[in-house]
Write an enzyme that holds these catalytic residues in place. Structure first.
Site, PDB file in Angstrom:
ATOM      1  CG  ASN A   1     -17.389  12.105  -2.515  1.00 53.67           C
ATOM      2  OD1 ASN A   1     -17.572  13.307  -2.603  1.00 53.67           O
ATOM      3  ND2 ASN A   1     -16.195  11.544  -2.668  1.00 53.67           N
TER       4      ASN A   1
ATOM      5  CB  SER B   1     -17.396  -0.997  -8.513  1.00 52.00           C
ATOM      6  OG  SER B   1     -18.442  -0.149  -8.104  1.00 52.00           O
TER       7      SER B   1
ATOM      8  CE1 TYR C   1     -13.686   3.217  -8.573  1.00 50.55           C
ATOM      9  CE2 TYR C   1     -16.082   3.292  -8.576  1.00 50.55           C
ATOM     10  CZ  TYR C   1     -14.902   2.737  -8.120  1.00 50.55           C
ATOM     11  OH  TYR C   1     -14.933   1.708  -7.209  1.00 50.55           O
TER      12      TYR C   1
ATOM     13  CG  ASP D   1      -2.167   0.825   1.077  1.00 50.27           C
ATOM     14  OD1 ASP D   1      -2.034   2.029   0.781  1.00 50.27           O
ATOM     15  OD2 ASP D   1      -3.271   0.282   1.244  1.00 50.27           O
TER      16      ASP D   1
ATOM     17  NE  ARG E   1     -24.664  11.382  -5.546  1.00 57.00           N
ATOM     18  CZ  ARG E   1     -24.021  10.584  -4.692  1.00 57.00           C
ATOM     19  NH1 ARG E   1     -23.124  11.086  -3.864  1.00 57.00           N
ATOM     20  NH2 ARG E   1     -24.288   9.296  -4.636  1.00 57.00           N
TER      21      ARG E   1
ATOM     22  NE  ARG F   1     -27.281   4.034  -5.042  1.00 57.97           N
ATOM     23  CZ  ARG F   1     -28.248   4.687  -5.684  1.00 57.97           C
ATOM     24  NH1 ARG F   1     -29.479   4.226  -5.676  1.00 57.97           N
ATOM     25  NH2 ARG F   1     -27.983   5.802  -6.345  1.00 57.97           N
TER      26      ARG F   1
ATOM     27  N   GLY G   1     -26.089  11.841 -11.972  1.00 59.10           N
ATOM     28  CA  GLY G   1     -25.425  10.539 -12.097  1.00 59.10           C
ATOM     29  C   GLY G   1     -25.974   9.471 -11.177  1.00 59.10           C
TER      30      GLY G   1
ATOM     31  CE  LYS H   1     -12.611  -0.258  -9.106  1.00 59.03           C
ATOM     32  NZ  LYS H   1     -11.524  -0.960  -8.427  1.00 59.03           N
TER      33      LYS H   1
HETATM   34  P1  NAD Z   1      -9.749   2.719   0.104  1.00 52.95           P
HETATM   35  O1  NAD Z   1      -9.376   3.974  -0.581  1.00 52.95           O
HETATM   36  O2  NAD Z   1     -10.064   2.766   1.553  1.00 52.95           O
HETATM   37  O3  NAD Z   1      -8.607   1.626  -0.131  1.00 52.95           O
HETATM   38  C1  NAD Z   1      -7.779   1.611  -1.267  1.00 52.95           C
HETATM   39  C2  NAD Z   1      -6.357   1.412  -0.797  1.00 52.95           C
HETATM   40  O4  NAD Z   1      -5.482   1.410  -1.942  1.00 52.95           O
HETATM   41  C3  NAD Z   1      -5.865   2.530   0.125  1.00 52.95           C
HETATM   42  O5  NAD Z   1      -5.239   1.955   1.254  1.00 52.95           O
HETATM   43  C4  NAD Z   1      -4.873   3.302  -0.724  1.00 52.95           C
HETATM   44  O6  NAD Z   1      -3.855   3.916   0.041  1.00 52.95           O
HETATM   45  C5  NAD Z   1      -4.353   2.205  -1.637  1.00 52.95           C
HETATM   46  N1  NAD Z   1      -3.781   2.698  -2.897  1.00 52.95           N
HETATM   47  C6  NAD Z   1      -4.306   3.652  -3.724  1.00 52.95           C
HETATM   48  N2  NAD Z   1      -3.488   3.821  -4.774  1.00 52.95           N
HETATM   49  C7  NAD Z   1      -2.434   2.967  -4.624  1.00 52.95           C
HETATM   50  C8  NAD Z   1      -1.283   2.675  -5.385  1.00 52.95           C
HETATM   51  N3  NAD Z   1      -1.031   3.328  -6.537  1.00 52.95           N
HETATM   52  N4  NAD Z   1      -0.414   1.744  -4.924  1.00 52.95           N
HETATM   53  C9  NAD Z   1      -0.656   1.085  -3.765  1.00 52.95           C
HETATM   54  N5  NAD Z   1      -1.733   1.322  -3.007  1.00 52.95           N
HETATM   55  C10 NAD Z   1      -2.629   2.242  -3.422  1.00 52.95           C
HETATM   56  O7  NAD Z   1     -10.975   2.084  -0.710  1.00 52.95           O
HETATM   57  P2  NAD Z   1     -11.903   0.860  -0.343  1.00 52.95           P
HETATM   58  O8  NAD Z   1     -13.262   1.393  -0.079  1.00 52.95           O
HETATM   59  O9  NAD Z   1     -11.262  -0.013   0.643  1.00 52.95           O
HETATM   60  O10 NAD Z   1     -11.953   0.160  -1.773  1.00 52.95           O
HETATM   61  C11 NAD Z   1     -11.083  -0.895  -2.123  1.00 52.95           C
HETATM   62  C12 NAD Z   1     -11.312  -1.280  -3.573  1.00 52.95           C
HETATM   63  O11 NAD Z   1     -12.697  -1.640  -3.748  1.00 52.95           O
HETATM   64  C13 NAD Z   1     -11.059  -0.158  -4.579  1.00 52.95           C
HETATM   65  O12 NAD Z   1     -10.470  -0.719  -5.732  1.00 52.95           O
HETATM   66  C14 NAD Z   1     -12.446   0.363  -4.905  1.00 52.95           C
HETATM   67  O13 NAD Z   1     -12.513   0.915  -6.192  1.00 52.95           O
HETATM   68  C15 NAD Z   1     -13.275  -0.902  -4.801  1.00 52.95           C
HETATM   69  N6  NAD Z   1     -14.686  -0.630  -4.481  1.00 52.95           N
HETATM   70  C16 NAD Z   1     -14.994   0.094  -3.375  1.00 52.95           C
HETATM   71  C17 NAD Z   1     -16.331   0.370  -3.093  1.00 52.95           C
HETATM   72  C18 NAD Z   1     -16.716   1.199  -1.894  1.00 52.95           C
HETATM   73  O14 NAD Z   1     -17.849   1.682  -1.856  1.00 52.95           O
HETATM   74  N7  NAD Z   1     -15.866   1.392  -0.894  1.00 52.95           N
HETATM   75  C19 NAD Z   1     -17.345  -0.124  -3.919  1.00 52.95           C
HETATM   76  C20 NAD Z   1     -16.984  -0.887  -5.020  1.00 52.95           C
HETATM   77  C21 NAD Z   1     -15.647  -1.141  -5.292  1.00 52.95           C
HETATM   78  C1  UD1 Z   2     -21.521   5.871  -5.213  1.00 56.23           C
HETATM   79  C2  UD1 Z   2     -20.984   6.058  -6.601  1.00 56.23           C
HETATM   80  C3  UD1 Z   2     -20.622   4.705  -7.166  1.00 56.23           C
HETATM   81  C4  UD1 Z   2     -19.632   3.997  -6.250  1.00 56.23           C
HETATM   82  C5  UD1 Z   2     -20.231   3.907  -4.851  1.00 56.23           C
HETATM   83  C6  UD1 Z   2     -19.291   3.298  -3.854  1.00 56.23           C
HETATM   84  C7  UD1 Z   2     -22.014   8.077  -7.523  1.00 56.23           C
HETATM   85  C8  UD1 Z   2     -23.009   8.626  -8.477  1.00 56.23           C
HETATM   86  N1  UD1 Z   2     -21.985   6.744  -7.417  1.00 56.23           N
HETATM   87  O1  UD1 Z   2     -22.619   5.009  -5.289  1.00 56.23           O
HETATM   88  O2  UD1 Z   2     -20.052   4.850  -8.458  1.00 56.23           O
HETATM   89  O3  UD1 Z   2     -19.368   2.702  -6.728  1.00 56.23           O
HETATM   90  O4  UD1 Z   2     -20.561   5.225  -4.398  1.00 56.23           O
HETATM   91  O5  UD1 Z   2     -18.192   4.127  -3.615  1.00 56.23           O
HETATM   92  O6  UD1 Z   2     -21.270   8.787  -6.893  1.00 56.23           O
HETATM   93  N2  UD1 Z   2     -27.044  10.155  -0.781  1.00 56.23           N
HETATM   94  C9  UD1 Z   2     -27.703  11.205  -0.169  1.00 56.23           C
HETATM   95  N3  UD1 Z   2     -26.945  12.131   0.484  1.00 56.23           N
HETATM   96  C10 UD1 Z   2     -25.567  12.082   0.542  1.00 56.23           C
HETATM   97  C11 UD1 Z   2     -24.924  11.013  -0.102  1.00 56.23           C
HETATM   98  C12 UD1 Z   2     -25.690  10.069  -0.762  1.00 56.23           C
HETATM   99  O7  UD1 Z   2     -28.918  11.279  -0.198  1.00 56.23           O
HETATM  100  O8  UD1 Z   2     -24.956  12.977   1.127  1.00 56.23           O
HETATM  101  C13 UD1 Z   2     -27.862   9.113  -1.430  1.00 56.23           C
HETATM  102  C14 UD1 Z   2     -27.538   8.898  -2.897  1.00 56.23           C
HETATM  103  O9  UD1 Z   2     -28.315   9.747  -3.712  1.00 56.23           O
HETATM  104  C15 UD1 Z   2     -27.909   7.416  -3.059  1.00 56.23           C
HETATM  105  C16 UD1 Z   2     -27.567   6.811  -1.696  1.00 56.23           C
HETATM  106  O10 UD1 Z   2     -27.562   7.900  -0.775  1.00 56.23           O
HETATM  107  O11 UD1 Z   2     -29.285   7.272  -3.278  1.00 56.23           O
HETATM  108  C17 UD1 Z   2     -26.218   6.127  -1.654  1.00 56.23           C
HETATM  109  O12 UD1 Z   2     -25.239   7.035  -2.131  1.00 56.23           O
HETATM  110  P1  UD1 Z   2     -23.670   6.712  -2.061  1.00 56.23           P
HETATM  111  O13 UD1 Z   2     -23.309   6.245  -0.708  1.00 56.23           O
HETATM  112  O14 UD1 Z   2     -22.943   7.890  -2.601  1.00 56.23           O
HETATM  113  O15 UD1 Z   2     -23.516   5.448  -3.021  1.00 56.23           O
HETATM  114  P2  UD1 Z   2     -23.946   5.292  -4.556  1.00 56.23           P
HETATM  115  O16 UD1 Z   2     -24.533   6.514  -5.103  1.00 56.23           O
HETATM  116  O17 UD1 Z   2     -24.729   4.039  -4.651  1.00 56.23           O
END
Ligand code: NAD
Ligand code: UD1
Length: 345
Positions: free
Chosen positions: A204, A131, A155, A34, A299, A237, A301, A159
């Site tokens: 976010n 994702s 993003y 990491d 929002r 969701r 998207g 993926k």
């Molecule tokens: P996170 O940001 O907490 O973890 C990602 C980790 O990767 C971090 O520790 C970061 O420091 C490390 N990293 C980033 N760039 C790097 C690099 N160039 N080299 C080495 N390490 C690096 O995110 P997370 O929520 O734990 O997500 C993990 C994975 O799951 C990601 O690929 C994300 O896209 C995917 N994902 C997350 C969600 C979500 O909602 N959290 C949903 C779907 C998919």
């Molecule tokens: C978002 C990303 C998605 C990503 C996922 C996990 C967008 C458009 N989508 O998904 O690509 O894979 O996060 O990281 O950004 N909401 C509120 N108030 C807030 C925040 C969110 O009402 O302040 C609502 C949203 O409109 C949605 C739900 O809560 O209906 C979940 O939102 P969020 O947690 O951001 O996840 P996704 O939108 O599903």
């Protein structure tokens, strides 16, 4: 179950740290690579504390970047790696719109470097963090893995590109065992409250925003849209407890390590949808705190509803979620309350 030496990229992050804990408890030996771009070494220090000294002796941390072949070589040299779990990447949708090249660099070029290092080190077993974002605006809910791939932001495109790259690699030669896991909405924390999600800046995503309002770091939550075609008008969701998600990785690894060549593409979700207003109500109940909120415009998207059909993962991995919304809120609150400023607390 057999135990293995695993490389965990991005293992210090939110999902990675919880998965490291579950993998250590299952007896595996881990090398985490990491660069701490979005995390802190403190998460892994706490994982070590939670699993105890014996299991912690099986955890090594290498600070480095997946885009750097020297760093990858160092990580592979730290243990005879049999499989990789690849979490490292960037995940903020808005940021990916503003800085697409950085997202293509880290997520796609970084994955390409990792795959090249795997080939060089004779390792062909991989679990990849994909994702549900790549379904874009789903045409049917619940969403099956056969649904069209139609990302709506950079993003999501990165993926989809990595999934494509993995298909090409798997088809190029024998020996590959790959699982692309499409996560729905991971939330919550380990029930101890010692590790959890620690977003930098203004969150976010809904769940960390709610926990920060509850703990007093933010004043009010905005509910994005009250006019969606859903039962209460707010977005729906499929929230998945991060410990269920971590256990899904353990199950996927087990299937890959015990099986022959394969390329699995699986939804990891609960199959149950919850609206924003339901999440707020459940969190208020779990925390005893009010979550002041205003319903505002939709929002850009966002989709009305995204819910997984998780039946393929159940069939192929023998895995399904066991924790509901109340536990997600209870555990997320325990983490936020004990660590109001995340790992910097
Ligand atoms: P996170 O940001 O907490 O973890 C990602 C980790 O990767 C971090 O520790 C970061 O420091 C490390 N990293 C980033 N760039 C790097 C690099 N160039 N080299 C080495 N390490 C690096 O995110 P997370 O929520 O734990 O997500 C993990 C994975 O799951 C990601 O690929 C994300 O896209 C995917 N994902 C997350 C969600 C979500 O909602 N959290 C949903 C779907 C998919
Ligand atoms: C978002 C990303 C998605 C990503 C996922 C996990 C967008 C458009 N989508 O998904 O690509 O894979 O996060 O990281 O950004 N909401 C509120 N108030 C807030 C925040 C969110 O009402 O302040 C609502 C949203 O409109 C949605 C739900 O809560 O209906 C979940 O939102 P969020 O947690 O951001 O996840 P996704 O939108 O599903």
């Amino acid at each position: 179950m057999s135990v293995a030496h695993l490389l965990i990229t991005g293992g210090a992050g939110f999902i990675g740290s919880h998965t490291c804990l579950v993998l250590l408890e299952a007896g595996h030996s881990l090398v985490v690579l990491d660069n701490f771009a979005n995390s802190s070494p403190e998460s892994l220090r706490r994982v070590a504390e939670l699993v105890g000294a014996n299991a912690a002796a099986r955890l090594q941390v290498v600070e480095g970047d997946i885009r750097c072949s020297t760093d990858l070589d160092r990580a592979f040299a730290a243990g005879s790696i049999e499989a990789v779990v690849h979490f490292a990447g960037l995940k903020a949708v808005g940021e990916s719109v503003a800085e697409p090249l950085r997202y293509w660099d880290v997520n796609v070029a970084g994955s390409r470097c990792l795959l090249a290092a795997m080939v060089a080190h004779h390792c062909r077993t991989l679990v990849f963090s994909s994702s549900a974002t790549l379904y874009g605006y789903p045409e049917q809910v619940p969403i099956q893995e056969t649904a069209p791939i139609q990302p709506i932001n950079p993003y999501g495109h990165t993926k989809a590109a990595v999934e494509r790259m993995l298909q090409d690699v798997a088809a190029s030669e024998a020996g590959w065992r790959i699982a692309s896991l499409r996560y729905f909405n991971p939330v919550g924390a380990h029930p101890s409250g010692h590790i959890g999600e620690d977003p930098s800046g203004i969150p976010n995503n809904l769940f960390p925003f709610i926990t920060q309002v509850a703990v007093g770091r933010r004043e009010r939550l905005q509910v994005f849209g009250g006019d969606w075609p859903t039962p209460d008008g707010s977005g729906v969701r499929d929230y998945i407890h991060v410990m269920d998600l971590a256990e899904g990785h353990l199950a996927a690894l087990q299937v890959l390590l015990n099986g022959g060549d394969q390329l699995l593409t699986l939804n990891l979700g609960s199959g149950r949808g919850h609206s924003v207003l339901e999440v707020i109500a459940a969190f208020q109940e779990a925390s005893g705190r009010a979550i002041p909120h205003d319903v505002v415009a939709r929002r850009a998207g966002d989709a009305a509803e995204t819910v997984a059909d998780p039946s393929l993962a159940a069939e192929l991995l023998g895995w399904r979620t066991t924790r509901g919304l109340a536990e997600m809120c209870r555990d997320g609150w325990a983490w936020q309350q004990a660590n109001p400023n995340g790992y910097a607390s």
